[in-house]
Write a protein that holds these residues in place. Structure first.
Motif, mmCIF file in Angstrom:
data_model
loop_
_atom_site.group_PDB
_atom_site.id
_atom_site.type_symbol
_atom_site.label_atom_id
_atom_site.label_comp_id
_atom_site.label_asym_id
_atom_site.label_seq_id
_atom_site.Cartn_x
_atom_site.Cartn_y
_atom_site.Cartn_z
ATOM 1 N N THR A 23 37.771 -48.812 -6.379
ATOM 2 C CA THR A 23 36.949 -49.322 -5.295
ATOM 3 C C THR A 23 37.381 -48.641 -4.000
ATOM 4 O O THR A 23 38.529 -48.278 -3.849
ATOM 5 C CB THR A 23 37.096 -50.843 -5.121
ATOM 6 N N CYS A 24 36.405 -48.489 -3.129
ATOM 7 C CA CYS A 24 36.674 -47.776 -1.882
ATOM 8 C C CYS A 24 35.622 -48.182 -0.864
ATOM 9 O O CYS A 24 34.478 -48.473 -1.243
ATOM 10 C CB CYS A 24 36.602 -46.266 -2.148
ATOM 11 N N PRO A 25 35.975 -48.217 0.413
ATOM 12 C CA PRO A 25 34.981 -48.533 1.439
ATOM 13 C C PRO A 25 33.760 -47.594 1.424
ATOM 14 O O PRO A 25 32.680 -47.981 1.851
ATOM 15 C CB PRO A 25 35.756 -48.385 2.753
ATOM 16 N N CYS A 26 33.911 -46.389 0.885
ATOM 17 C CA CYS A 26 32.778 -45.458 0.875
ATOM 18 C C CYS A 26 31.678 -45.902 -0.086
ATOM 19 O O CYS A 26 30.566 -45.391 -0.031
ATOM 20 C CB CYS A 26 33.230 -44.027 0.550
ATOM 21 N N THR A 27 31.968 -46.881 -0.935
ATOM 22 C CA THR A 27 30.956 -47.367 -1.881
ATOM 23 C C THR A 27 30.370 -48.719 -1.467
ATOM 24 O O THR A 27 29.690 -49.363 -2.257
ATOM 25 C CB THR A 27 31.541 -47.484 -3.306
ATOM 26 N N ALA A 28 30.625 -49.139 -0.222
ATOM 27 C CA ALA A 28 30.116 -50.433 0.247
ATOM 28 C C ALA A 28 28.593 -50.488 0.201
ATOM 29 O O ALA A 28 28.006 -51.546 0.024
ATOM 30 C CB ALA A 28 30.617 -50.722 1.660
ATOM 31 N N LYS A 29 27.950 -49.359 0.356
ATOM 32 C CA LYS A 29 26.486 -49.273 0.282
ATOM 33 C C LYS A 29 26.141 -48.223 -0.776
ATOM 34 O O LYS A 29 26.772 -47.169 -0.838
ATOM 35 C CB LYS A 29 25.921 -48.839 1.642
ATOM 36 N N SER A 30 25.152 -48.517 -1.589
ATOM 37 C CA SER A 30 24.734 -47.532 -2.593
ATOM 38 C C SER A 30 24.175 -46.305 -1.884
ATOM 39 O O SER A 30 23.308 -46.410 -1.016
ATOM 40 C CB SER A 30 23.658 -48.107 -3.511
ATOM 41 N N LEU A 31 24.674 -45.157 -2.239
ATOM 42 C CA LEU A 31 24.195 -43.904 -1.677
ATOM 43 C C LEU A 31 23.596 -43.031 -2.783
ATOM 44 O O LEU A 31 23.693 -41.812 -2.754
ATOM 45 C CB LEU A 31 25.338 -43.183 -0.952
ATOM 46 N N ALA A 32 22.962 -43.690 -3.752
ATOM 47 C CA ALA A 32 22.363 -42.972 -4.881
ATOM 48 C C ALA A 32 21.193 -42.099 -4.437
ATOM 49 O O ALA A 32 20.934 -41.053 -5.023
ATOM 50 C CB ALA A 32 21.907 -43.955 -5.953
ATOM 51 N N GLY A 33 20.476 -42.525 -3.400
ATOM 52 C CA GLY A 33 19.402 -41.728 -2.810
ATOM 53 C C GLY A 33 19.769 -41.431 -1.373
ATOM 54 O O GLY A 33 20.807 -41.880 -0.878
ATOM 55 N N TRP A 34 18.940 -40.683 -0.680
ATOM 56 C CA TRP A 34 19.222 -40.376 0.726
ATOM 57 C C TRP A 34 19.209 -41.640 1.568
ATOM 58 O O TRP A 34 18.324 -42.464 1.443
ATOM 59 C CB TRP A 34 18.197 -39.386 1.276
ATOM 60 N N GLU A 35 20.204 -41.761 2.410
ATOM 61 C CA GLU A 35 20.346 -42.901 3.314
ATOM 62 C C GLU A 35 20.756 -42.403 4.683
ATOM 63 O O GLU A 35 21.390 -41.350 4.803
ATOM 64 C CB GLU A 35 21.441 -43.861 2.814
ATOM 65 N N GLY A 36 20.417 -43.193 5.698
ATOM 66 C CA GLY A 36 20.981 -42.945 7.013
ATOM 67 C C GLY A 36 22.470 -43.264 6.955
ATOM 68 O O GLY A 36 22.931 -43.982 6.056
ATOM 69 N N TRP A 37 23.220 -42.724 7.880
ATOM 70 C CA TRP A 37 24.672 -42.924 7.875
ATOM 71 C C TRP A 37 25.002 -44.410 7.932
ATOM 72 O O TRP A 37 24.607 -45.102 8.869
ATOM 73 C CB TRP A 37 25.303 -42.204 9.064
ATOM 74 N N PRO A 38 25.721 -44.944 6.910
ATOM 75 C CA PRO A 38 26.039 -46.378 6.902
ATOM 76 C C PRO A 38 27.101 -46.745 7.949
ATOM 77 O O PRO A 38 28.041 -45.987 8.156
ATOM 78 C CB PRO A 38 26.571 -46.629 5.490
ATOM 79 N N VAL A 39 26.937 -47.894 8.569
ATOM 80 C CA VAL A 39 27.900 -48.340 9.581
ATOM 81 C C VAL A 39 29.265 -48.644 8.959
ATOM 82 O O VAL A 39 30.264 -48.671 9.671
ATOM 83 C CB VAL A 39 27.378 -49.568 10.368
#
Length: 131
Positions: A23-39
């Motif tokens: 687990t890692c903070p970089c996986t807090a939001k799914s980035l499977a598709g293009w996303e805006g930069w997560p906060v």
């Protein structure tokens, strides 16, 4: 300057990334598709390890590669390095866990937005560019 990556190098990075299970903070939001930069993701948490941008932005194609009817936003969209937006991406890895991501700046008419997508080895295709 980061090295220009070929498809086999990109696949190797993606396979290493896919094998990370911690687990890692970089996986807090799914980035499977293009996303805006997560906060939830800090810029300092990533480092650039390569680039897919062989041509300058103004010389690169804006054509996308979607032979199976996917779209830019689809989590199933192929990662085709010679096509937009991949041809403008840097390849970045998380310093904490080693997961890899694609990043580029989406420069619209009135704004610029940093976009990020996880690097999935199953979606990488070596599609030649055809005009």
């Amino acid at each position: 300057m980061s090295p220009l990556l070929d498809v086999s190098s990109l696949r190797a990075i993606a396979q290493r990334s896919a094998a990370v299970s911690q687990t890692c903070p970089c996986t807090a939001k799914s980035l499977a598709g293009w996303e805006g930069w997560p906060v939830t993701l800090r810029e300092s948490q990533l480092r650039q390890i390569g680039s897919l941008a062989e041509l300058a932005e103004e010389e690169a194609t804006l054509d996308e590669y979607h032979p199976d009817g996917t779209s830019y936003w689809s989590v199933a969209a192929p990662i085709a390095p010679l096509y937009y937006p991949y041809n403008q991406c840097g390849v970045w890895e998380c310093l904490a866990c080693g997961r890899a991501y694609l990043r580029y700046n989406d420069d619209g008419a009135y704004h610029s937005e940093s976009r990020i997508r996880g690097l999935d080895p199953a979606l990488i295709v070596d599609a030649p560019y055809q005009r």
